[in-house]
Scaffold this motif. Structure first.
Motif, PDB file in Angstrom:
ATOM      1  N   ILE A 515     147.218  73.972  31.477  1.00 53.51           N
ATOM      2  CA  ILE A 515     146.051  74.639  30.884  1.00 53.51           C
ATOM      3  C   ILE A 515     145.821  75.994  31.552  1.00 53.51           C
ATOM      4  N   LYS A 516     145.997  76.033  32.857  1.00 48.04           N
ATOM      5  CA  LYS A 516     145.829  77.283  33.604  1.00 48.04           C
ATOM      6  C   LYS A 516     146.809  78.352  33.135  1.00 48.04           C
ATOM      7  N   GLU A 555     136.197  71.848  27.475  1.00 48.70           N
ATOM      8  CA  GLU A 555     136.191  73.027  28.335  1.00 48.70           C
ATOM      9  C   GLU A 555     137.197  74.085  27.897  1.00 48.70           C
ATOM     10  N   HIS A 556     138.258  73.658  27.173  1.00 54.21           N
ATOM     11  CA  HIS A 556     139.315  74.606  26.787  1.00 54.21           C
ATOM     12  C   HIS A 556     139.708  74.391  25.317  1.00 54.21           C
ATOM     13  N   TYR A 559     142.584  76.165  23.378  1.00 50.88           N
ATOM     14  CA  TYR A 559     143.999  75.917  23.645  1.00 50.88           C
ATOM     15  C   TYR A 559     144.503  74.600  23.048  1.00 50.88           C
TER      16      TYR A 559
END
Length: 701
Positions: A515-516, A555-556, A559
């Motif tokens: 994810i980063k 949170e993401h 993506y």
């Protein structure tokens, strides 16, 4: 020289001693800090700890020191006997047998039969060399006797438990060794008039060095022999001073020799043995500056506070320096050169002669100033420090290269064991492996645990392409490096995490790391790219992991459409209503799912009954086999037709050449991943790799 070191390293008894030394590191660590806290050379601090709890705190520190360094020879006897027993695996000899008889013999030769005049210091650092020598002799003599009695005289007790029977079994050899030890000890007492081997050692060195004047030759001889004793694991300072007087008291006896002369033994302490005997502060700095081995740097960091106060046992026994042939030359040479530098500087008047004595635990630079009354004393120490680091540096580099080479061989052997178990279908307990490979496995496991807990997980990305040679996505692959030994075989890492109960934590860490990297991946690959992340069948069935994926989606969320979760290790996957419901809930959050290692087995085919999978990956062996096996081509053709009917993408792994790719394309498989295009690469290299592939494919067409 390298071959000489290699031969020395293969000497079994040295390996056994090193194993024993490693076992006592926790004791050395505790004892070192207790000694520093008690002897910290600050007057106000000493007054404080004397008054604290009416002196109880000082007594506590002394007790801790006495229970660690004060019993060091006892601990050495136990760990060495255990190491010998584990290494030799002698028939009928249990660990406790060698430990028991070794302790008895050590007690006898340390004066234990003379209770009234027994010197308790014989059990501490003074007795380490005696403990090593006697334990080796005793253990191997005991094993020899035990083997010769194998078919001879034995005690047995019918119906007794195993421990009692083993005790009876070992009794004849124990009695024989005990009697011989007592007889030899009595001969020693009668011929020397001394009650212990430690006392003999002290008398010999006292007669050679003390009260003979502070000449350069005497001081150099003292320094060199003291260093050699330390190198052998003997507390040189204790052995070479009287048992009833400490080093400071000796110096006060003859001030004309021990204090005012510039060649005194105080010069040795202040200028030649910075950080302890062997000038190990120089070695520690050389490791931090020139070393690459993380474990060595961690040990130096752990030893740093004691080293500042000239307590170096943790580094001596932990690195180890003791009995390490690589460090023998600098361990002797650095103190000698430092001492000669100091003597010359004082003789030329560059540095004042000694004006006072200083406590041995006084840190470097402070003790140089206090001993000479001038900053020149501290500058001389700084000069010696630079020289010492320069001398130690090439030995550090060479030592670490040898250590890394040896460790790499062990890692390769460990990987071979894991691969063998995979091929044979046998479950291997990696952490349960005995000997050096087991120690290495546990060391790797410790590093894995540390990195997982700190989310320090590194990924590489292998590109995936369609039939037009356009990159359509990447697969995230774990790239695990152990210390400085390079990439570790991924199944070994996964196997260790399972045995530690940390598999789910590792998979979460992998997901977080991917994810980063998503912003970079989307920038390189485009907004419609597919990023495949592997999850085991066991993880995807966990309610906790569903909550984790739901949190990631919240949170993401930007993506999630790009993520495809590849389910691996389907053997542990139980397809039921709960699993399908869980996958449906996750699909509603935007996740897509794929099946890894898909083949013609019933386990794989049954997944297609449910409308939850978006991709299947053809088993790598099946993909490779299409080049030479008509039946494999037919199977892949059948699978492509089947998945097309269900509107499921199909991708072939292990695509290694153009011929294989063209065959797969001709039978309907239009997505590929493998070395034909690229190996897995770091994200920083990914864009450049894709440009090179595009140029290569363009020129080929």
């Amino acid at each position: 020289m390298g071959k000489v070191f290699e031969i020395i390293d293969k000497i079994k008894i040295l390996q056994i001693i090193r194993q024993a030394l490693v076992m006592i590191i926790p004791i050395l660590l505790v004892g070192s800090f207790a000694l520093i806290l008690e002897t910290l050379p600050i007057y106000s601090y000493q007054i404080f700890i004397d008054a604290l709890l009416d002196g109880f705190f000082r007594e506590l520190l002394q007790t801790v020191y006495n229970a660690t360094f004060g019993m060091l020879a006892i601990y050495m006897t136990i760990t060495l006997a255990l190491s010998i027993s584990n290494t030799e695996k002698a028939d009928g000899v249990k660990n406790y047998s060698l430990v028991f008889i070794s302790l008895i013999v050590f007690a006898i030769f340390s004066g234990g039969l003379n209770f009234r005049e027994f010197d308790i210091s014989n059990l501490g650092e003074d007795g380490v060399f005696t403990a090593i020598f006697l334990t080796i002799i005793t253990s191997y003599f005991y094993i020899l006797i035990n083997d010769n009695l194998k078919h001879g005289f034995r005690f047995y007790s019918s119906g007794a438990d195993d421990t009692y029977t083993q005790m009876l079994y070992s009794m004849p050899a124990t009695i024989i060794v005990f009697i011989i030890a007592v007889l030899i000890y009595m001969i020693l007492v009668k011929t020397t008039g001394m009650e212990s081997i430690q006392e003999v050692n002290r008398k010999v060195f006292l007669s050679l060095f003390f009260f003979r004047g502070g000449s350069v030759i005497t001081s150099l001889a003292f320094l060199m022999i003291q260093s050699i004793l330390w190198f052998l694991g003997i507390h040189g300072s204790s052995v070479m001073t009287p048992g009833d007087l400490n080093f400071d008291k000796i110096k006060n006896v003859d001030t004309s020799v021990m204090l005012s002369n510039q060649h005194s033994f105080t010069t040795v302490e202040v200028f030649a043995v910075m950080g302890g005997c062997g000038s190990t502060l120089c070695l520690a700095l050389a490791i931090l500056i020139f070393g690459k081995k993380n474990t060595s740097k961690k040990l130096v960091t752990l030893s740093s506070v004691p080293l500042i106060f000239n307590v170096n046992e943790l580094l001596l026994f932990g690195l180890p320096i003791v009995l390490n042939p690589v460090y023998f030359i600098p361990f002797i040479l650095v103190p000698v050169i430092s001492y000669l530098n100091a003597s010359l500087a004082m003789a030329l008047g560059i540095v004042p002669r000694l004006i006072s004595n200083v406590k041995w635990t006084t840190p470097i630079f402070i003790n140089g100033f206090m001993a000479t009354g001038s900053i020149a004393g501290s500058l001389l120490q700084l000069f010696n420090l630079f020289i010492g680091v320069a001398i130690y540096a090439p030995f550090v580099v060479y030592s670490e290269k040898r250590a890394l080479d040896q460790e790499a061989k062990k890692i390769n052997e460990l990987i071979r064991l894991v691969k063998e178990s995979e091929e044979e279908g046998v479950e291997l307990s990696i952490l349960g492996i005995k000997g050096g490979y087991g120690v290495l496995a546990r060391s790797i496991a410790d590093e894995i645990q540390y990195k997982i807990e700190n989310n320090d997980v590194h990924l590489r990305y292998q590109p995936q392409f369609n039939s037009k040679d356009k990159c359509i996505g990447v697969e995230c692959l774990l790239n695990w490096e152990y210390s400085n030994n390079g990439k570790i075989y991924t199944p070994l890492v996964m196997g260790l995490t399972k045995e530690m109960g940390m598999a789910a934590k590792l998979e979460k860490a992998i997901f977080k790391s991917a994810i980063k990297d998503m912003p970079k991946l989307i920038k390189i690959l485009g907004k419609d790219c597919k990023v495949s992340i592997n999850l085991t069948g066991q993880a995807i069935q966990m309610e906790e992991f569903e909550r984790f994926l739901a949190l990631i989606a919240r949170e993401h969320k930007e993506y999630i459409p790009n993520i495809l979760i590849e389910i691996t290790e389907q053997d542990s996957l139980k397809i039921d209503y709960d699993l399908i419901s869980r996958l449906d809930r996750l699909k509603k959050l935007g996740y897509r799912f794929g099946i890894d290692d898909f083949s013609m087995g019933s386990t794989s085919l049954k997944y297609l009954r449910y409308n939850v999978f978006d991709l299947v990956k053809i088993d790598g062996n099946l993909s490779l086999d299409v080049v030479n096996n008509e039946r494999s081509r037919e199977i892949v053709s059948f699978l492509t037709n089947l998945t097309n009917q269900f509107n499921i993408d199909i991708l072939a792994e292990y695509v290694e050449n153009e011929e294989q790719k063209l065959i797969l394309e001709s039978i309907g498989c239009l997505e590929y991943q493998g070395y034909y295009y690229s190996e897995a690469v770091d994200i920083d290299r990914l864009e450049a790799v894709l440009i090179n592939i595009k140029e290569k494919m363009g020129s080929a067409s």
